[in-house]
Scaffold this motif. Sequence first.
Motif: not given
Length: 104
Positions: A76-81, A90-104
């Motif tokens: 989703r643009g800057d985000y990846m689900d 059962r579904k679990h979702q994690i959303t990552i801001n791709k521009k800040e992925s080094n912070k995770y």
Amino acid sequence: MSIQVNKAKCVSCGQCCDVCPGNLIQKDKNDKAYIKYPQECWGCIACVKECSVGAIKYHLGIDIGGKGGYLYTKNRGDYMDWFIVSLDRRKHQITINKKESNKY
Ligand code: SF4
Ligand code: SF4
């Protein structure tokens, strides 16, 4: 350990074929992607991340996703689900801001 392409969702962009470091993914006669050498997939997940329509499932090991578990992504643009689906659906979702992925 391998992936599976949902051909009904595949829009034939070829991105997964281009990013697979082992050239394991090819197109069939209908221009849909499929994994030609599933036993050689080492699970880098590059193809899963690259597929913009979420057509590629990555089958998880039983110790991670339980029996029958898999993951897929949606961009989703800057985000990846990231979605992890277990056998009981059962579904679990994690959303990552791709521009800040080094912070995770
Ligand atoms: S990246 Fe997704 S949509 Fe594109 S060819 Fe591969 S499976 Fe099909
Ligand atoms: S997970 Fe990695 S090695 Fe396996 S098919 Fe996808 S890109 Fe290739």
